[in-house]
Design a protein around this motif. Structure first.
Motif, PDB file in Angstrom:
ATOM      1  N   GLU A 180       0.895  -1.164   0.100  1.00 16.67           N
ATOM      2  CA  GLU A 180      -0.066  -0.118  -0.048  1.00 16.67           C
ATOM      3  C   GLU A 180       0.898   1.129  -0.022  1.00 16.67           C
ATOM      4  N   LEU A 181       1.912   1.340   0.830  1.00 17.32           N
ATOM      5  CA  LEU A 181       2.786   2.500   0.880  1.00 17.32           C
ATOM      6  C   LEU A 181       3.446   2.558  -0.840  1.00 17.32           C
ATOM      7  N   ALA A 182       3.861   1.533  -1.387  1.00 20.79           N
ATOM      8  CA  ALA A 182       4.293   1.599  -2.581  1.00 20.79           C
ATOM      9  C   ALA A 182       3.620   2.097  -3.500  1.00 20.79           C
ATOM     10  N   GLU A 183       2.088   1.792  -3.461  1.00 25.22           N
ATOM     11  CA  GLU A 183       1.215   2.442  -4.422  1.00 25.22           C
ATOM     12  C   GLU A 183       1.107   4.077  -4.068  1.00 25.22           C
ATOM     13  N   ARG A 184       0.946   4.247  -2.876  1.00 26.16           N
ATOM     14  CA  ARG A 184       0.962   5.692  -2.361  1.00 26.16           C
ATOM     15  C   ARG A 184       2.269   6.574  -3.081  1.00 26.16           C
ATOM     16  N   LEU A 185       3.370   5.848  -2.802  1.00 23.53           N
ATOM     17  CA  LEU A 185       4.733   6.376  -3.480  1.00 23.53           C
ATOM     18  C   LEU A 185       4.520   6.770  -4.985  1.00 23.53           C
ATOM     19  N   ILE A 186       3.930   5.729  -5.422  1.00 19.60           N
ATOM     20  CA  ILE A 186       3.637   5.900  -7.001  1.00 19.60           C
ATOM     21  C   ILE A 186       2.592   7.304  -7.256  1.00 19.60           C
ATOM     22  N   GLU A 187       1.546   7.244  -6.443  1.00 16.13           N
ATOM     23  CA  GLU A 187       0.726   8.307  -6.590  1.00 16.13           C
ATOM     24  C   GLU A 187       1.569   9.704  -6.346  1.00 16.13           C
ATOM     25  N   ILE A 188       2.240   9.687  -5.559  1.00 14.57           N
ATOM     26  CA  ILE A 188       3.162  11.102  -4.907  1.00 14.57           C
ATOM     27  C   ILE A 188       4.029  11.329  -6.098  1.00 14.57           C
ATOM     28  N   GLN A 189       4.755  10.302  -6.764  1.00 12.62           N
ATOM     29  CA  GLN A 189       5.671  10.556  -7.870  1.00 12.62           C
ATOM     30  C   GLN A 189       4.860  11.220  -8.989  1.00 12.62           C
ATOM     31  N   TYR A 190       3.651  10.916  -9.342  1.00 13.77           N
ATOM     32  CA  TYR A 190       2.958  11.376 -10.345  1.00 13.77           C
ATOM     33  C   TYR A 190       2.014  12.592  -9.938  1.00 13.77           C
ATOM     34  N   GLU A 191       2.033  12.903  -8.815  1.00 15.59           N
ATOM     35  CA  GLU A 191       1.212  14.045  -7.986  1.00 15.59           C
ATOM     36  C   GLU A 191       0.995  15.244  -9.109  1.00 15.59           C
ATOM     37  N   LEU A 192       2.020  15.763  -9.663  1.00 13.41           N
ATOM     38  CA  LEU A 192       1.907  16.985 -10.362  1.00 13.41           C
ATOM     39  C   LEU A 192       1.053  16.736 -11.699  1.00 13.41           C
ATOM     40  N   THR A 193       1.364  15.502 -12.619  1.00 18.11           N
ATOM     41  CA  THR A 193       0.530  15.628 -13.678  1.00 18.11           C
ATOM     42  C   THR A 193      -0.780  15.004 -13.359  1.00 18.11           C
ATOM     43  N   ASP A 194      -1.081  14.477 -12.407  1.00 20.34           N
ATOM     44  CA  ASP A 194      -2.237  13.800 -11.699  1.00 20.34           C
ATOM     45  C   ASP A 194      -3.239  15.146 -11.681  1.00 20.34           C
ATOM     46  N   ARG A 195      -2.865  16.052 -10.752  1.00 25.32           N
ATOM     47  CA  ARG A 195      -3.290  17.155 -10.319  1.00 25.32           C
ATOM     48  C   ARG A 195      -3.909  17.831 -11.905  1.00 25.32           C
ATOM     49  N   LEU A 196      -2.856  18.197 -12.561  1.00 24.14           N
ATOM     50  CA  LEU A 196      -3.186  19.002 -13.561  1.00 24.14           C
ATOM     51  C   LEU A 196      -4.238  18.296 -14.491  1.00 24.14           C
ATOM     52  N   ALA A 197      -4.238  16.873 -14.543  1.00 18.25           N
ATOM     53  CA  ALA A 197      -5.349  16.213 -15.356  1.00 18.25           C
ATOM     54  C   ALA A 197      -6.720  16.365 -14.414  1.00 18.25           C
TER      55      ALA A 197
ATOM     56  N   ASP B 255      -5.144   5.609 -13.568  1.00 19.83           N
ATOM     57  CA  ASP B 255      -5.400   4.435 -12.664  1.00 19.83           C
ATOM     58  C   ASP B 255      -3.924   3.824 -12.845  1.00 19.83           C
ATOM     59  N   HIS B 256      -3.164   4.152 -11.773  1.00 20.65           N
ATOM     60  CA  HIS B 256      -1.784   3.720 -11.592  1.00 20.65           C
ATOM     61  C   HIS B 256      -1.427   2.254 -11.579  1.00 20.65           C
ATOM     62  N   LYS B 257      -2.537   1.590 -10.654  1.00 25.99           N
ATOM     63  CA  LYS B 257      -2.502   0.108 -10.490  1.00 25.99           C
ATOM     64  C   LYS B 257      -2.327  -0.559 -11.569  1.00 25.99           C
ATOM     65  N   ASN B 258      -3.293  -0.037 -12.651  1.00 29.43           N
ATOM     66  CA  ASN B 258      -3.192  -0.813 -13.965  1.00 29.43           C
ATOM     67  C   ASN B 258      -2.398  -0.163 -14.695  1.00 29.43           C
ATOM     68  N   GLY B 259      -1.173   0.213 -14.383  1.00 26.54           N
ATOM     69  CA  GLY B 259      -0.274   0.820 -15.412  1.00 26.54           C
ATOM     70  C   GLY B 259      -0.660   2.240 -16.215  1.00 26.54           C
ATOM     71  N   GLN B 260      -1.815   2.734 -15.801  1.00 25.94           N
ATOM     72  CA  GLN B 260      -1.979   4.154 -16.649  1.00 25.94           C
ATOM     73  C   GLN B 260      -1.472   5.085 -15.651  1.00 25.94           C
ATOM     74  N   ASN B 261      -0.422   5.923 -16.388  1.00 24.26           N
ATOM     75  CA  ASN B 261       0.269   6.978 -15.348  1.00 24.26           C
ATOM     76  C   ASN B 261      -0.078   8.373 -16.119  1.00 24.26           C
ATOM     77  N   PHE B 262      -0.746   8.326 -17.246  1.00 22.50           N
ATOM     78  CA  PHE B 262      -1.022   9.724 -17.620  1.00 22.50           C
ATOM     79  C   PHE B 262      -2.349   9.831 -18.131  1.00 22.50           C
ATOM     80  N   ILE B 263      -3.134  10.740 -18.118  1.00 25.25           N
ATOM     81  CA  ILE B 263      -4.627  11.219 -18.746  1.00 25.25           C
ATOM     82  C   ILE B 263      -4.080  12.511 -19.469  1.00 25.25           C
ATOM     83  N   ILE B 264      -4.558  12.482 -20.558  1.00 26.46           N
ATOM     84  CA  ILE B 264      -4.281  13.703 -21.464  1.00 26.46           C
ATOM     85  C   ILE B 264      -5.552  14.218 -22.114  1.00 26.46           C
TER      86      ILE B 264
END
Length: 394
Positions: free
Chosen positions: A214-231, A240-249
């Motif tokens: 769970e911590l690893a998943e949260r760290l991934i969210e933190i890693q992409y926090e900037l682009t996630d917030r913009l999207a 959906d980072h759990k399923n390998g989707q790291n960007f929404i454009i």
């Protein structure tokens, strides 16, 4: 925020009991009046978030709750509470004080000047003192004592400190130990979940190998926090980072309308930026998104029978003295963008962030210099035809 916690707390700055905001990096709860001052300081001083009208990652909220419960406010008011200090007689703000200038002066002294923080004995070499503090932080994050780590960070410890002997950073240590709240605190102070240790392993790798999934998943969210917030700002969804989707454009709903030549030129300039300058621009746009969203929450939650004055509105990003005057000027120009101009810039940043992460970056040109990103903002700030901000497809 739990009702139990809020009912037992008062504003960290003026002792009012009506609390609706938190300063995340300071670990305190504040009232509306004091929040209006915090917002004017800038995110580099205080990162404010509404307790109920803003979404909270559960572990980030728990981190703030823990700091509040453990008296983190005493870090920022140390000398006021110390009877042996020359500052002990200075009065903090109270509920009857006016926001300007009484509360404002106190809050600026407390968080911007750090006038009441415990001062360590003077050292001949500040870099040695900072290294000592960072080394202590590196050891402390394996425990659950958040207040100790916040005290070290407030004194100058570096969240991304690379221990020369251990070959890793405090976030690696916290991740291996499963200290989720420590990881949240370090991330708030700029720790990078993707930073490699001496063997190329990241804090995310450490968490996974130690079974802290769970911590690893949260760290991934933190890693992409900037682009996630913009999207999320544009389309109300996150990848959906759990399923390998790291960007929404997000895309404009009406793609039949072409951008102006100025907008196209701005996009080319953005693509020509070095990674460092691109990261700076992306961070500045993130701060502008935060300003716009916080302003919207602020206006929604205020008593509309009271006239909103200049003292409660933050018209553009406050100056960060650690940035160049050129960068600060560019940051403030972001406030001039109308909805579709700003949305276009956000989309281009998301697209280029994905392109850069996937590799094959565009060859840099002679425009790659400290003025390039400012030119990008200037080009986008010109009036350009395009679809409205409200209509999207993804």
């Amino acid at each position: 925020m739990s009702k139990r916690l809020r009912s037992n707390e008062i504003c960290a700055d003026c002792s009012v009991s009506d609390l609706r905001w938190a300063s995340i990096n300071r670990g305190v709860l504040i009232c509306d009046d004091c929040c209006s001052v915090h917002r004017s300081l800038g995110r580099h001083i205080s990162q404010v978030r509404h307790l109920t009208h803003t979404p909270w990652p559960p572990t980030l909220l728990l981190m703030v709750q823990t700091l509040v419960s453990n008296g983190a406010n005493s870090i920022w008011e140390h000398s006021l509470l110390d009877p042996t200090s020359a500052m002990s007689g200075k009065r903090k703000a109270n509920p009857q004080d006016k926001v300007h200038s009484n509360k404002s002066e106190f809050i600026r002294a407390k968080y911007q000047m750090l006038a009441f923080v415990h001062r360590l004995p003077c050292r001949e070499d500040d870099s040695i003192a900072a290294k000592d503090l960072s080394t202590q932080l590196h050891s402390s994050v394996r425990t659950g004592n958040l207040e100790t780590c916040l005290r070290l960070l407030s004194s100058g410890a570096q969240a991304n400190f690379f221990h020369p002997e251990k070959g890793n950073t405090p976030l690696h240590v916290a991740s291996k130990a499963g200290q989720t709240l420590q990881a949240e605190l370090l991330a708030v102070y700029g720790a990078d979940p993707g930073s490699p240790d001496a063997n190329g392993k990241t804090p995310i790798d450490y968490a996974r190998q130690a079974g802290h999934h769970e911590l690893a998943e949260r760290l991934i969210e933190i890693q992409y926090e900037l682009t996630d917030r913009l999207a999320f700002y544009l389309c109300g969804r996150k990848p959906d980072h759990k399923n390998g989707q790291n960007f929404i454009i997000p895309q404009m709903a009406d793609s039949s309308l072409d951008l102006s030549e100025l907008a196209k030129a701005a996009k080319r300039k953005l693509q020509s930026l070095s990674n460092h300058l691109f990261e700076e621009l992306a961070m500045d746009v993130y701060d502008e998104v935060d300003r716009r969203e916080t302003d919207a929450v602020w206006l929604t939650t205020q008593n509309h029978s009271t006239l909103v004055t200049e003292t409660t509105v933050i018209p553009f990003l406050p100056v960060n003295p650690e940035y160049s005057s050129t960068r600060n000027q560019g940051r403030q120009k972001l406030a001039r963008f109308n909805a579709h101009e700003f949305a276009t810039l956000v989309i281009d940043i998301l697209s280029d962030a994905k392109r850069r992460q996937l590799g094959n970056p565009i060859t840099n040109t002679k425009d790659e210099n400290v003025h390039a990103w400012r030119s990008t903002c200037e080009a986008f700030s010109e009036k350009c035809p395009g679809p409205t901000h409200e209509a999207w497809k993804w």
